[in-house]
Design a protein around this motif. Sequence first.
Motif, PDB file in Angstrom:
ATOM      1  N   UNK A 173       0.945  -1.022  -0.081  1.00 17.95           N
ATOM      2  CA  UNK A 173       0.244  -0.030   0.350  1.00 17.95           C
ATOM      3  C   UNK A 173       1.044   1.401   0.059  1.00 17.95           C
ATOM      4  N   UNK A 174       0.763   2.253  -0.922  1.00 16.36           N
ATOM      5  CA  UNK A 174       0.985   3.503  -0.798  1.00 16.36           C
ATOM      6  C   UNK A 174       0.214   4.134  -0.221  1.00 16.36           C
ATOM      7  N   UNK A 175       0.588   5.300   0.642  1.00 21.98           N
ATOM      8  CA  UNK A 175      -0.449   6.038   0.950  1.00 21.98           C
ATOM      9  C   UNK A 175       0.386   7.658   1.680  1.00 21.98           C
ATOM     10  N   UNK A 176      -0.435   8.737   0.979  1.00 21.29           N
ATOM     11  CA  UNK A 176       0.226   9.595   1.680  1.00 21.29           C
ATOM     12  C   UNK A 176      -0.233  10.143   2.983  1.00 21.29           C
ATOM     13  N   UNK A 177       0.065  11.566   3.910  1.00 24.77           N
ATOM     14  CA  UNK A 177      -0.461  11.407   5.312  1.00 24.77           C
ATOM     15  C   UNK A 177      -2.366  12.120   5.124  1.00 24.77           C
ATOM     16  N   UNK A 178      -2.510  12.349   3.931  1.00 26.27           N
ATOM     17  CA  UNK A 178      -4.317  12.928   3.752  1.00 26.27           C
ATOM     18  C   UNK A 178      -4.676  12.558   3.083  1.00 26.27           C
ATOM     19  N   UNK A 179      -5.996  13.435   3.117  1.00 28.00           N
ATOM     20  CA  UNK A 179      -6.678  13.056   1.371  1.00 28.00           C
ATOM     21  C   UNK A 179      -5.914  14.597   0.675  1.00 28.00           C
ATOM     22  N   UNK A 180      -5.794  15.612   1.025  1.00 28.45           N
ATOM     23  CA  UNK A 180      -5.890  16.831   1.087  1.00 28.45           C
ATOM     24  C   UNK A 180      -4.053  17.263   0.963  1.00 28.45           C
ATOM     25  N   UNK A 181      -3.331  16.447   0.735  1.00 24.64           N
ATOM     26  CA  UNK A 181      -2.109  16.251   0.362  1.00 24.64           C
ATOM     27  C   UNK A 181      -2.147  15.930  -1.446  1.00 24.64           C
ATOM     28  N   UNK A 182      -1.583  17.042  -1.395  1.00 25.86           N
ATOM     29  CA  UNK A 182      -0.956  17.114  -3.561  1.00 25.86           C
ATOM     30  C   UNK A 182      -0.214  17.581  -3.358  1.00 25.86           C
ATOM     31  N   UNK A 183       0.958  17.901  -2.869  1.00 27.60           N
ATOM     32  CA  UNK A 183       2.273  17.267  -3.437  1.00 27.60           C
ATOM     33  C   UNK A 183       3.005  16.285  -2.592  1.00 27.60           C
ATOM     34  N   UNK A 184       3.618  15.606  -3.319  1.00 21.06           N
ATOM     35  CA  UNK A 184       4.596  14.457  -2.719  1.00 21.06           C
ATOM     36  C   UNK A 184       5.355  13.565  -4.133  1.00 21.06           C
ATOM     37  N   UNK A 185       6.199  13.116  -3.625  1.00 20.65           N
ATOM     38  CA  UNK A 185       7.474  12.919  -4.786  1.00 20.65           C
ATOM     39  C   UNK A 185       6.828  11.305  -5.179  1.00 20.65           C
ATOM     40  N   UNK A 186       7.013  11.771  -7.210  1.00 22.37           N
ATOM     41  CA  UNK A 186       6.011  10.361  -7.439  1.00 22.37           C
ATOM     42  C   UNK A 186       7.401  10.731  -9.340  1.00 22.37           C
ATOM     43  N   UNK A 187       8.414   9.597  -9.032  1.00 20.56           N
ATOM     44  CA  UNK A 187       9.429  10.425  -9.955  1.00 20.56           C
ATOM     45  C   UNK A 187       8.321   9.423 -11.552  1.00 20.56           C
ATOM     46  N   UNK A 188       7.623  10.137 -12.415  1.00 19.71           N
ATOM     47  CA  UNK A 188       6.805   9.666 -13.075  1.00 19.71           C
ATOM     48  C   UNK A 188       7.865   8.799 -14.486  1.00 19.71           C
ATOM     49  N   UNK A 189       8.489  10.281 -14.589  1.00 21.08           N
ATOM     50  CA  UNK A 189       9.060  10.132 -15.542  1.00 21.08           C
ATOM     51  C   UNK A 189      10.528   9.960 -16.172  1.00 21.08           C
ATOM     52  N   UNK A 190      10.768   9.456 -14.715  1.00 19.52           N
ATOM     53  CA  UNK A 190      11.812   8.255 -14.232  1.00 19.52           C
ATOM     54  C   UNK A 190      11.320   6.935 -14.743  1.00 19.52           C
ATOM     55  N   UNK A 191      10.908   7.055 -13.908  1.00 21.27           N
ATOM     56  CA  UNK A 191      10.087   5.436 -13.530  1.00 21.27           C
ATOM     57  C   UNK A 191       9.509   4.870 -15.479  1.00 21.27           C
ATOM     58  N   UNK A 192       8.927   5.343 -16.226  1.00 20.29           N
ATOM     59  CA  UNK A 192       8.752   5.255 -17.581  1.00 20.29           C
ATOM     60  C   UNK A 192       9.859   4.685 -18.757  1.00 20.29           C
ATOM     61  N   UNK A 193      11.004   5.893 -18.183  1.00 21.61           N
ATOM     62  CA  UNK A 193      11.534   5.877 -19.455  1.00 21.61           C
ATOM     63  C   UNK A 193      12.491   4.453 -18.623  1.00 21.61           C
TER      64      UNK A 193
END
Length: 385
Positions: free
Chosen positions: A162-182
């Motif tokens: 399970x991958x979880x943020x601290x709260x529903x209102x949290x809009x900023x978190x690290x996700x290296x989408x482009x790097x993972x896709x590349x």
Amino acid sequence: MKTQTAPATRRKSVEPMHQPDDAPDNLPLNHVLHGDCRDLLAKLPANSVDLVFADPPYNLQLKGELWRPDLTHVDAVNDEWDKFSSFAEYDKFTRQWLFNCRRVLKDNGTLWVIGSYHNIYRIGSILQDLDYWILNDIIWQKANPMPNFKGTRFCNAHETLLWAAKSEKQTKYTFNYKSMKAGNEDLQVRSDWHLPICTGDERLKENGEKAHATQKPEALIHRVIRACSNPGDVILDPFFGTGTTGAVAKKLRRNFIGMEKESKYVDLARARINAVTPPLVPDEMMPPPLDTPKTKIPFVMLLEYGLLQSGDTLQLGRKGVLAYVLEDGTVVCNQHRGSIHKVGALCLNKPSCNGWEHWHYIDKQTKKLRPIDDLREQLRKMTGK
């Protein structure tokens, strides 16, 4: 079973990594702390950790030894640290460590927790009770799972993360989408991960027997850390075991904090991490990450740097709708005046519009229509933003 924290004067450290600029001075970076994580977490500063990876006891509820049909013994998880008297006791334990992890997580940090069907649903419910916001569940499909020897159930061939943020209102978190896709042949990384269990030389052993019953493969932790942290970040593992998270963090230029209750695992983890060779490429030679957010460029800067002039015309897509650029960075079209986004939305009769993509200018050299986003990229090169 020893549960006390080792005295600070006797605590061994591993080779330090880069110290984050915003790390508190009293943060025990790159140390394996001996003790119960519930006690140790209470001593960490609030909002100090970028990422938590937790591999807690699964509470397998084994009632006795396991044997194969040929009467050979199954090396199952029957350690004391995985035994709880009831679901209520396990839930209380889970609530305590998850609550403390949430306190030490930064406001843009996230938490990963792995489990099996024995415990992951209870953990997921408690996560939500504590106001965590679940972002994804990942299925780790084991390439070489242990078979069900009795043939009374399906073979347990996966575990869940399970991958979880601290709260529903949290809009900023690290996700290296482009790097993972590349790194995945330019394909989005899916939520089903096909990886082998820990075997061979990677499996730590003592006297010919595996040192830890549930040692996770480095490939699994490698993927989590690459996806959700950046070099120099602080990775916390409250159930450190034999130090897989710390070993991978060191290889990936991250800092770690490990917490482990069993003294024999603490010694193994420290020796393992000390043997890891850090990356050879100097930090100053590393290019910026693919997912590094770009500095916001206001449209008016195109005028300030002479890439557009007041009175120039812009065309909305290929429809021939024209707008005039004004000296303050607004545009006017069909009696509408405002930003490139607002006017674009009004002209398209849509609730929103990315003006950088929809408005076009005429390239003076090619005489062809080009999106104004090309001018923004030119400006980035000019200014280094």
